[in-house]
Design a protein around this motif. Structure first.
Motif: not given
Length: 464
Positions: A37-38, A302-303, A313-322, A343-344
């Protein structure tokens, strides 16, 4: 629940259990490619470790640090796969906990013994050698070394030699096998060995170095002269001791990697040691002892942003969802508001991967129907939060300063060991966003703030 739902729960629970990904073709899909991820690609530990190894042929030494549960073991295995894929590299991975107990202070002599013995075992296990890595296995070789240097095993551990008095009899008596087992499980044996070896450290360093070179030569003889051998030493971050000896254990680790850094380099061998995050706190400029790679730190994901509002920090939340998607159907587990709950939990974990999975494990463990009701989520959160508590008032006040300043807020070196304890217990987490910054674990941030305020008010009332 139906039998099918119970089976779903069992599979999900096993999938979130804390274990490294082996990249053996069976669990590769569980790895979320964070560093592609960038937002995170500049911090890829495997890319940086591999660069130092490939740019410096022959030998190198690097340190990999991070919190327990931050993914160090998984990243070491990803590094092994990356290097193995290049053909010229033959990688051996050893878990230092198989040879030394992390609850006791460590000495350079028993560490060198463990690394040498572990190297031979790991090369054999990886199939890079057929038969003995040298003319004698290291444990037998070590027993004979003790005899040659006039260190009697009976001085170290009564009964180990079973009356044997010569190298041949020592080997036949099973002393080498007993030595390996006692090194880990018998603290008194380890202490006596350290005492007896103190006057023979130079000879031991030379003997270990010779053994390592013999191992490497055997590998090169099998695969070709251009072959590079890499040793990955895992689990050093587990060396923290118990409540009564934590400071002694931490100081021994600092002494090992700072004072004896020159003894941890080996001719013709690339080595990566994992080290605890407190080492960087207790020994400034540690990387200067391990050039060119130095210390590679795996930061917490970093979330939230660093600013006062702490926006997600949305990119981190998306990674944890994955990450959780690769382990189970979280929508089935959590219900119609599933993404909001994911997300919570991501934010509550502080981006610490192990704590994120622990929250899910606790929810799954408590599930009595699908989807789980909100009370189950709340109970799971409270259970994990309670494991951080209680926090002394002095600690709460300091942690509040860390949370508000995003620095270590360290006034002097007298409390370095306390700061190391915060990192070791995840009370304080480190992040990287151009520069290192710090925060208190979100699970206890409000508790810390409330307790610090109350403590200051009580002290103020007493003064009045």
């Amino acid at each position: 629940m139906t039998s099918e739902e119970q089976e779903f729960i069992r599979r999900f629970f096993r999938a979130v259990s804390d274990r490294p990904i082996e990249f053996n073709g069976l669990d590769d899909q569980r790895y979320v490619k964070i560093y592609e991820e960038p937002a995170f690609e500049d911090h890829d530990p495997v890319k940086l470790l591999a660069s130092s190894i490939t740019l410096l042929p022959g030998q190198s030494v690097q340190l990999l640090s991070g919190y327990r549960g931050s993914g160090k073991s998984t990243e070491l295995r990803r590094l092994r796969r990356k290097l193995d894929g290049r053909g010229v590299y033959k990688v051996a991975l050893l878990d230092i906990e198989d040879y030394l107990s992390p609850s006791q202070p460590i000495d350079v002599s028993d560490f060198l013994v463990a690394v040498a013995g572990g190297l031979g075992d790991a090369l054999l296990e990886a199939g890079h050698l057929n038969g003995d890595p040298a003319e004698e296995g290291y444990w037998t070789r070590l027993v004979n070394f003790l005899v040659r240097t006039n260190i009697q095993l009976t001085e170290v551990s009564a009964g180990m030699t079973a009356g044997a008095s010569t190298p041949d009899k020592l080997a036949s008596a099973g002393a080498s096998a007993n030595f390996k087992a006692s090194l880990k499980s018998d603290p008194s044996f380890r202490q006596k060995l350290q005492e007896r070896m103190a006057g023979h450290l130079g000879a031991l360093v030379r003997d270990v170095g010779t053994y390592v070179e013999e191992c490497v030569k055997k590998v090169k003889a099998k695969y070709g002269p251009d072959t590079e051998v890499v040793l990955l030493v895992d689990s050093m971050e587990h060396f923290r001791g118990a409540l009564t000896n934590a400071t002694a254990v931490q100081d021994s680790v600092v002494n090992l990697f700072a004072k004896h850094s020159d003894k941890l380099h080996f001719n013709f061998l690339h080595v990566v040691y994992t080290v605890p995050p407190y080492l960087k706190v207790l020994q400034q400029n540690l990387g200067s002892f391990y050039q060119p790679g130095g210390v590679q730190m795996i930061p917490t994901l970093k979330v939230r942003h660093k600013e006062v509002a702490r926006t997600p920090f949305q990119p981190a939340l998306d990674l944890l969802e994955k990450l959780i998607s690769e382990r189970g159907d979280w929508k089935r587990l959590l219900g119609p508001d599933a993404r909001g709950i994911v997300d919570e939990l991501s934010l509550l974990s502080g981006g610490h991967l192990r704590d994120f999975l622990r929250l899910f494990a606790e929810i799954i463990r408590r599930a009595d129907r699908l989807p789980v009701p909100r009370r189950v989520v709340e109970a799971a959160i409270q259970q994990i939060r309670s494991e951080f508590l209680p926090i002394p008032d002095d600690d709460a006040i300091w942690l509040e300063r860390i949370a508000s300043s995003h620095t270590t807020a360290l006034k002097n070196n007298d409390r370095l060991h306390d700061l190391a304890r915060y990192f070791d217990s995840h009370l304080a987490l480190s992040y990287r966003n151009g520069e290192d910054w710090y925060d208190v674990h979100p699970l206890v941030r409000e508790v810390v703030q409330q307790q610090a305020t109350a403590a200051r008010e009580r002290w103020s009332d007493k003064k009045e």
